[in-house]
Design a protein around this motif. Sequence first.
Motif, mmCIF file in Angstrom:
data_model
loop_
_atom_site.group_PDB
_atom_site.id
_atom_site.type_symbol
_atom_site.label_atom_id
_atom_site.label_comp_id
_atom_site.label_asym_id
_atom_site.label_seq_id
_atom_site.Cartn_x
_atom_site.Cartn_y
_atom_site.Cartn_z
ATOM 1 N N MET A 36 0.859 -1.196 0.000
ATOM 2 C CA MET A 36 0.000 0.000 0.000
ATOM 3 C C MET A 36 0.891 1.240 0.000
ATOM 4 S SD MET A 36 -3.017 1.583 0.156
ATOM 5 C CE MET A 36 -4.084 0.182 0.201
ATOM 6 N N ASN A 37 0.505 2.200 -0.770
ATOM 7 C CA ASN A 37 1.227 3.462 -0.867
ATOM 8 C C ASN A 37 0.999 4.298 0.387
ATOM 9 O OD1 ASN A 37 1.889 2.574 -3.410
ATOM 10 N ND2 ASN A 37 0.289 3.736 -4.415
ATOM 11 N N ALA A 38 1.754 5.386 0.538
ATOM 12 C CA ALA A 38 1.637 6.267 1.696
ATOM 13 C C ALA A 38 0.294 6.981 1.683
ATOM 14 C CB ALA A 38 2.780 7.278 1.694
ATOM 15 N N VAL A 39 -0.476 6.804 2.752
ATOM 16 C CA VAL A 39 -1.790 7.417 2.907
ATOM 17 C C VAL A 39 -1.674 8.504 3.966
ATOM 18 C CG1 VAL A 39 -4.157 7.008 3.697
ATOM 19 C CG2 VAL A 39 -3.021 5.327 2.256
ATOM 20 N N THR A 40 -1.988 9.759 3.572
ATOM 21 C CA THR A 40 -1.963 10.881 4.499
ATOM 22 C C THR A 40 -3.228 11.708 4.287
ATOM 23 O OG1 THR A 40 -0.694 12.233 2.934
ATOM 24 C CG2 THR A 40 0.567 10.992 4.597
ATOM 25 N N PHE A 41 -3.403 12.707 5.136
ATOM 26 C CA PHE A 41 -4.571 13.576 5.062
ATOM 27 C C PHE A 41 -4.140 15.023 5.159
ATOM 28 C CE2 PHE A 41 -5.904 9.658 7.172
ATOM 29 C CZ PHE A 41 -6.962 9.272 6.371
ATOM 30 N N ARG A 42 -4.953 15.891 4.585
ATOM 31 C CA ARG A 42 -4.844 17.320 4.831
ATOM 32 C C ARG A 42 -6.248 17.893 4.778
ATOM 33 N NH1 ARG A 42 -5.966 20.390 0.577
ATOM 34 N NH2 ARG A 42 -5.294 19.829 -1.521
ATOM 35 N N ARG A 43 -6.438 19.009 5.466
ATOM 36 C CA ARG A 43 -7.756 19.645 5.496
ATOM 37 C C ARG A 43 -8.119 20.146 4.095
ATOM 38 N NH1 ARG A 43 -9.725 21.000 10.807
ATOM 39 N NH2 ARG A 43 -11.594 21.659 9.703
ATOM 40 N N VAL A 44 -9.393 20.071 3.777
ATOM 41 C CA VAL A 44 -9.925 20.595 2.517
ATOM 42 C C VAL A 44 -9.795 22.114 2.528
ATOM 43 C CG1 VAL A 44 -12.067 20.922 1.196
ATOM 44 C CG2 VAL A 44 -11.508 18.667 2.148
ATOM 45 N N THR A 45 -9.433 22.679 1.372
ATOM 46 C CA THR A 45 -9.409 24.132 1.182
ATOM 47 C C THR A 45 -10.340 24.470 0.017
ATOM 48 O OG1 THR A 45 -7.620 24.155 -0.451
ATOM 49 C CG2 THR A 45 -6.973 24.176 1.895
ATOM 50 N N ARG A 46 -10.630 25.719 -0.144
ATOM 51 C CA ARG A 46 -11.485 26.130 -1.268
ATOM 52 C C ARG A 46 -10.863 25.771 -2.612
ATOM 53 N NH1 ARG A 46 -13.464 29.418 2.506
ATOM 54 N NH2 ARG A 46 -15.745 29.540 2.524
ATOM 55 N N ALA A 47 -9.549 25.719 -2.670
ATOM 56 C CA ALA A 47 -8.896 25.331 -3.924
ATOM 57 C C ALA A 47 -9.259 23.908 -4.328
ATOM 58 C CB ALA A 47 -7.380 25.480 -3.794
ATOM 59 N N ASP A 48 -9.724 23.096 -3.382
ATOM 60 C CA ASP A 48 -10.136 21.712 -3.667
ATOM 61 C C ASP A 48 -11.581 21.612 -4.158
ATOM 62 O OD1 ASP A 48 -7.662 20.571 -2.703
ATOM 63 O OD2 ASP A 48 -8.390 20.983 -0.665
ATOM 64 N N PHE A 49 -12.348 22.682 -4.070
ATOM 65 C CA PHE A 49 -13.776 22.606 -4.392
ATOM 66 C C PHE A 49 -14.057 22.126 -5.820
ATOM 67 C CE2 PHE A 49 -15.596 25.639 -0.907
ATOM 68 C CZ PHE A 49 -15.101 24.800 0.067
ATOM 69 N N PRO A 50 -13.320 22.596 -6.834
ATOM 70 C CA PRO A 50 -13.596 22.073 -8.180
ATOM 71 C C PRO A 50 -13.381 20.553 -8.270
ATOM 72 C CG PRO A 50 -12.354 24.114 -8.340
ATOM 73 C CD PRO A 50 -12.364 23.714 -6.877
ATOM 74 N N LEU A 51 -12.373 20.041 -7.609
ATOM 75 C CA LEU A 51 -12.152 18.599 -7.612
ATOM 76 C C LEU A 51 -13.260 17.881 -6.854
ATOM 77 C CD1 LEU A 51 -10.418 16.163 -8.390
ATOM 78 C CD2 LEU A 51 -9.146 16.522 -6.246
ATOM 79 N N LEU A 52 -13.688 18.424 -5.714
ATOM 80 C CA LEU A 52 -14.803 17.804 -4.989
ATOM 81 C C LEU A 52 -16.046 17.748 -5.862
ATOM 82 C CD1 LEU A 52 -14.553 19.283 -1.363
ATOM 83 C CD2 LEU A 52 -13.870 17.015 -2.168
ATOM 84 N N ALA A 53 -16.330 18.839 -6.585
ATOM 85 C CA ALA A 53 -17.493 18.857 -7.479
ATOM 86 C C ALA A 53 -17.363 17.778 -8.555
ATOM 87 C CB ALA A 53 -17.656 20.232 -8.113
ATOM 88 N N GLU A 54 -16.169 17.645 -9.097
ATOM 89 C CA GLU A 54 -15.928 16.616 -10.116
ATOM 90 C C GLU A 54 -16.159 15.222 -9.530
ATOM 91 O OE1 GLU A 54 -12.015 14.718 -12.205
ATOM 92 O OE2 GLU A 54 -12.083 16.908 -12.074
ATOM 93 N N TRP A 55 -15.585 14.976 -8.370
ATOM 94 C CA TRP A 55 -15.758 13.665 -7.728
ATOM 95 C C TRP A 55 -17.219 13.387 -7.401
ATOM 96 C CZ3 TRP A 55 -11.339 13.996 -3.568
ATOM 97 C CH2 TRP A 55 -10.113 13.696 -4.175
ATOM 98 N N LEU A 56 -17.908 14.386 -6.845
ATOM 99 C CA LEU A 56 -19.307 14.200 -6.462
ATOM 100 C C LEU A 56 -20.192 13.891 -7.662
ATOM 101 C CD1 LEU A 56 -19.481 17.043 -3.822
ATOM 102 C CD2 LEU A 56 -19.887 14.607 -3.334
ATOM 103 N N ALA A 57 -19.752 14.292 -8.847
ATOM 104 C CA ALA A 57 -20.511 14.018 -10.072
ATOM 105 C C ALA A 57 -20.236 12.624 -10.633
ATOM 106 C CB ALA A 57 -20.196 15.073 -11.131
ATOM 107 N N HIS A 58 -19.154 11.988 -10.214
ATOM 108 C CA HIS A 58 -18.862 10.637 -10.712
ATOM 109 C C HIS A 58 -19.963 9.688 -10.272
ATOM 110 C CE1 HIS A 58 -14.205 11.288 -11.040
ATOM 111 N NE2 HIS A 58 -14.891 11.990 -11.922
ATOM 112 N N PRO A 59 -20.443 8.832 -11.171
ATOM 113 C CA PRO A 59 -21.560 7.942 -10.832
ATOM 114 C C PRO A 59 -21.347 7.099 -9.572
ATOM 115 C CG PRO A 59 -21.167 7.895 -13.190
ATOM 116 C CD PRO A 59 -20.057 8.708 -12.587
ATOM 117 N N HIS A 60 -20.133 6.598 -9.338
ATOM 118 C CA HIS A 60 -19.917 5.745 -8.158
ATOM 119 C C HIS A 60 -19.997 6.538 -6.852
ATOM 120 C CE1 HIS A 60 -15.810 7.320 -8.323
ATOM 121 N NE2 HIS A 60 -15.634 6.843 -7.105
ATOM 122 N N VAL A 61 -19.777 7.853 -6.898
ATOM 123 C CA VAL A 61 -19.936 8.706 -5.715
ATOM 124 C C VAL A 61 -21.359 9.239 -5.658
ATOM 125 C CG1 VAL A 61 -19.165 10.815 -4.543
ATOM 126 C CG2 VAL A 61 -17.488 9.349 -5.718
#
Length: 179
Positions: free
Chosen positions: A1-26
């Motif tokens: 397994m690759n390195a798994v880390t976390f960071r807090r969401v920022t507004r710069a991530d919002f376009p990616l969140l929107a893209e992910w939320l639109a994916h059928p599996h999400v």
Amino acid sequence: MNAVTFRRVTRADFPLLAEWLAHPHVARWWNHETSPEAVERDFGAAVDGTEPSEDFLLLVDGVRAGLIQRSRLADYPEELEAFAELTEVPDGTVIVDYFIGAEQQTGHGLGTAMIAALIERTWTDLPGTPAVLVAVVAANRNSWRALERAGLRRVAEGAMEPDNPVDDPLHFVYRVDRP
């Protein structure tokens, strides 16, 4: 397994969140609006610190791969009531919700790794937390199997309001206690 880390969401991530939320599996399970205004409405307060939940991006070898949210259940009275109708809820319990963003990253244990890593981090970040609870719609087998592989155990099942109105209200409730 690759390195798994976390960071807090920022507004710069919002376009990616929107893209992910639109994916059928999400979208199937999160049933979330994806307009910039909706993403701002639903994630902006956590970014600003005016909402008590914490939104984290999952990073795999530094690359954004998913979202996991962590909240103290007591901060959300309606959710607390829904959980308490099905199972014991110790004071200070935390809940999590999550998804893997890109479909090609599903099915490889990443969800399990993300859940396990954030729970482990929760014991350190929030030392008063006695337990973590997760409710998952019964039909979402991949999600509840990831919880089981991450070490949570099913402690209850019953009706809860589903995120997607097409789902039956039957949910499974999973729990892990502080070691």
